[in-house]
Design a protein around this motif. Sequence first.
Motif, PDB file in Angstrom:
ATOM      1  N   THR A  58      40.932  68.534  12.766  1.00 20.86           N
ATOM      2  CA  THR A  58      40.971  68.901  14.183  1.00 20.86           C
ATOM      3  C   THR A  58      39.599  69.325  14.675  1.00 20.86           C
ATOM      4  O   THR A  58      39.138  68.906  15.748  1.00 20.86           O
ATOM      5  CB  THR A  58      41.976  70.046  14.407  1.00 20.86           C
ATOM      6  OG1 THR A  58      43.275  69.623  13.999  1.00 20.86           O
ATOM      7  CG2 THR A  58      42.009  70.454  15.877  1.00 20.86           C
ATOM      8  N   THR A  59      38.924  70.134  13.876  1.00 16.91           N
ATOM      9  CA  THR A  59      37.576  70.584  14.251  1.00 16.91           C
ATOM     10  C   THR A  59      36.623  69.409  14.322  1.00 16.91           C
ATOM     11  O   THR A  59      35.774  69.322  15.221  1.00 16.91           O
ATOM     12  CB  THR A  59      37.059  71.613  13.232  1.00 16.91           C
ATOM     13  OG1 THR A  59      37.981  72.717  13.166  1.00 16.91           O
ATOM     14  CG2 THR A  59      35.692  72.145  13.643  1.00 16.91           C
ATOM     15  N   LEU A  60      36.755  68.465  13.357  1.00 16.92           N
ATOM     16  CA  LEU A  60      35.887  67.283  13.350  1.00 16.92           C
ATOM     17  C   LEU A  60      36.101  66.432  14.600  1.00 16.92           C
ATOM     18  O   LEU A  60      35.128  65.978  15.232  1.00 16.92           O
ATOM     19  CB  LEU A  60      36.159  66.447  12.103  1.00 16.92           C
ATOM     20  CG  LEU A  60      35.348  65.149  11.966  1.00 16.92           C
ATOM     21  CD1 LEU A  60      33.850  65.442  11.944  1.00 16.92           C
ATOM     22  CD2 LEU A  60      35.779  64.389  10.722  1.00 16.92           C
ATOM     23  N   ARG A  61      37.371  66.220  14.979  1.00 14.51           N
ATOM     24  CA  ARG A  61      37.654  65.410  16.174  1.00 14.51           C
ATOM     25  C   ARG A  61      37.067  66.058  17.421  1.00 14.51           C
ATOM     26  O   ARG A  61      36.507  65.387  18.285  1.00 14.51           O
ATOM     27  CB  ARG A  61      39.169  65.250  16.342  1.00 14.51           C
ATOM     28  CG  ARG A  61      39.812  64.249  15.386  1.00 14.51           C
ATOM     29  CD  ARG A  61      41.195  63.834  15.882  1.00 14.51           C
ATOM     30  NE  ARG A  61      42.083  64.980  16.043  1.00 14.51           N
ATOM     31  CZ  ARG A  61      42.849  65.456  15.069  1.00 14.51           C
ATOM     32  NH1 ARG A  61      42.827  64.887  13.866  1.00 14.51           N
ATOM     33  NH2 ARG A  61      43.639  66.490  15.281  1.00 14.51           N
ATOM     34  N   ARG A  62      37.168  67.382  17.499  1.00 12.52           N
ATOM     35  CA  ARG A  62      36.636  68.078  18.669  1.00 12.52           C
ATOM     36  C   ARG A  62      35.116  68.002  18.714  1.00 12.52           C
ATOM     37  O   ARG A  62      34.519  67.890  19.795  1.00 12.52           O
ATOM     38  CB  ARG A  62      37.089  69.530  18.648  1.00 12.52           C
ATOM     39  CG  ARG A  62      38.591  69.689  18.931  1.00 12.52           C
ATOM     40  CD  ARG A  62      39.055  71.107  18.737  1.00 12.52           C
ATOM     41  NE  ARG A  62      40.477  71.259  19.054  1.00 12.52           N
ATOM     42  CZ  ARG A  62      41.181  72.348  18.811  1.00 12.52           C
ATOM     43  NH1 ARG A  62      40.591  73.414  18.252  1.00 12.52           N
ATOM     44  NH2 ARG A  62      42.464  72.408  19.115  1.00 12.52           N
ATOM     45  N   THR A  76      30.115  64.043  21.347  1.00 14.34           N
ATOM     46  CA  THR A  76      28.958  63.212  20.995  1.00 14.34           C
ATOM     47  C   THR A  76      29.075  61.832  21.629  1.00 14.34           C
ATOM     48  O   THR A  76      30.105  61.479  22.212  1.00 14.34           O
ATOM     49  CB  THR A  76      28.861  63.035  19.468  1.00 14.34           C
ATOM     50  OG1 THR A  76      29.914  62.179  19.025  1.00 14.34           O
ATOM     51  CG2 THR A  76      28.960  64.388  18.760  1.00 14.34           C
ATOM     52  N   ARG A  77      28.013  61.033  21.448  1.00 13.81           N
ATOM     53  CA  ARG A  77      28.035  59.667  21.970  1.00 13.81           C
ATOM     54  C   ARG A  77      28.992  58.763  21.204  1.00 13.81           C
ATOM     55  O   ARG A  77      29.304  57.655  21.636  1.00 13.81           O
ATOM     56  CB  ARG A  77      26.620  59.078  21.912  1.00 13.81           C
ATOM     57  CG  ARG A  77      25.643  59.763  22.867  1.00 13.81           C
ATOM     58  CD  ARG A  77      24.278  59.109  22.789  1.00 13.81           C
ATOM     59  NE  ARG A  77      23.324  59.734  23.702  1.00 13.81           N
ATOM     60  CZ  ARG A  77      22.062  59.355  23.839  1.00 13.81           C
ATOM     61  NH1 ARG A  77      21.587  58.355  23.095  1.00 13.81           N
ATOM     62  NH2 ARG A  77      21.276  59.979  24.692  1.00 13.81           N
ATOM     63  N   LEU A  78      29.455  59.238  20.058  1.00 14.28           N
ATOM     64  CA  LEU A  78      30.400  58.453  19.259  1.00 14.28           C
ATOM     65  C   LEU A  78      31.838  58.578  19.762  1.00 14.28           C
ATOM     66  O   LEU A  78      32.738  57.893  19.263  1.00 14.28           O
ATOM     67  CB  LEU A  78      30.354  58.906  17.795  1.00 14.28           C
ATOM     68  CG  LEU A  78      29.059  58.591  17.030  1.00 14.28           C
ATOM     69  CD1 LEU A  78      29.120  59.206  15.646  1.00 14.28           C
ATOM     70  CD2 LEU A  78      28.840  57.087  16.943  1.00 14.28           C
ATOM     71  N   VAL A 126      35.151  56.515  18.413  1.00 14.20           N
ATOM     72  CA  VAL A 126      36.176  57.203  17.626  1.00 14.20           C
ATOM     73  C   VAL A 126      37.546  57.102  18.311  1.00 14.20           C
ATOM     74  O   VAL A 126      38.580  56.953  17.646  1.00 14.20           O
ATOM     75  CB  VAL A 126      35.784  58.680  17.433  1.00 14.20           C
ATOM     76  CG1 VAL A 126      36.908  59.447  16.760  1.00 14.20           C
ATOM     77  CG2 VAL A 126      34.496  58.780  16.625  1.00 14.20           C
ATOM     78  N   ALA A 127      37.555  57.160  19.638  1.00 17.44           N
ATOM     79  CA  ALA A 127      38.817  57.131  20.382  1.00 17.44           C
ATOM     80  C   ALA A 127      39.411  55.730  20.498  1.00 17.44           C
ATOM     81  O   ALA A 127      40.601  55.588  20.772  1.00 17.44           O
ATOM     82  CB  ALA A 127      38.606  57.706  21.787  1.00 17.44           C
ATOM     83  N   PHE A 128      38.587  54.710  20.262  1.00 20.39           N
ATOM     84  CA  PHE A 128      39.042  53.331  20.504  1.00 20.39           C
ATOM     85  C   PHE A 128      40.291  52.943  19.707  1.00 20.39           C
ATOM     86  O   PHE A 128      41.227  52.358  20.275  1.00 20.39           O
ATOM     87  CB  PHE A 128      37.914  52.347  20.223  1.00 20.39           C
ATOM     88  CG  PHE A 128      38.272  50.925  20.546  1.00 20.39           C
ATOM     89  CD1 PHE A 128      38.223  50.462  21.848  1.00 20.39           C
ATOM     90  CD2 PHE A 128      38.678  50.053  19.536  1.00 20.39           C
ATOM     91  CE1 PHE A 128      38.567  49.161  22.154  1.00 20.39           C
ATOM     92  CE2 PHE A 128      39.027  48.755  19.830  1.00 20.39           C
ATOM     93  CZ  PHE A 128      38.967  48.306  21.143  1.00 20.39           C
TER      94      PHE A 128
END
Length: 277
Positions: A4-8, A13-15, A19-21
């Motif tokens: 969860t922390t990583l996703r937030r 970021t520009r990624l 990541v959401a795709f």
Amino acid sequence: MDATTLRRALARTRLAPVVAFPKRLARVARHDAKVLRTSARWLFTSREHHNYTYDLTTLSRHHLAWFVSVVCDVPVGQVRSWFAELEGDEKLRGHIETATATASRRGLADRHVRYARRVGWYAMVRVRKPAHVVETGVDKGLGSCVLAAALLRNAAEGHPGRLTSLDINPEAGYLARATPWADVIDLVIGDSIASIRELDRPVDFFLHDSDHSRGHEKNEFDAVEAKLAPGAILLTDNVTATNVLAQHAERTGRRFLAYRETPARHWYPGDGIGVAW
């Protein structure tokens, strides 16, 4: 660092779009798969090629009941009872099923009876008790039967009325040619604009459901304006495509509301009811 922390962190970021795709793609794929399944089922189980019939979702029926309640200033429970009255009319249902099954155009029509937004038309006629209803655009005559059924119920309660159904196709209205429904219907074949101008009695309830081009819709409302009885109500089946009736209402000092239906288990997005009163 947990997931969860990583996703937030990545979301800032520009990624983030990359990541959401995958998640976005999965949601679109699920939606499209559902539409494809519904469309494929319809292709193999329905015969209709236009003027589609379907049931409404439960939520859409609730919204339609409240729509009629507000427009006609009657309790929503009474509106629901009129919905049930139409849907429980086994004589009408049986006639439509039999007439559809034996018609020369049965290869392009579904025998199963689905009224959709037409239950709203029925309830409005039951509320308003119009002496003269005019509809433009008849096709098979399903809507004509619904309107006639409401007029017959009104007549039994001491409020007789007639329906003038206008269509340019001489084969239109085959569902509405049987008694008792035909007893209150005057089917007129010809151009709707010319037919409206030749009407010889005031119009209490007008429904546009013919040529759905913007220009023709406007011409119908312009033509019928001089024929309207005091307190007449105007409906359009074209409200999801144009703003014609809303503009007409504004020009003539009327109120306007629109309802958009949601079909159940059908690929078609649905039509709606626009009302000016």
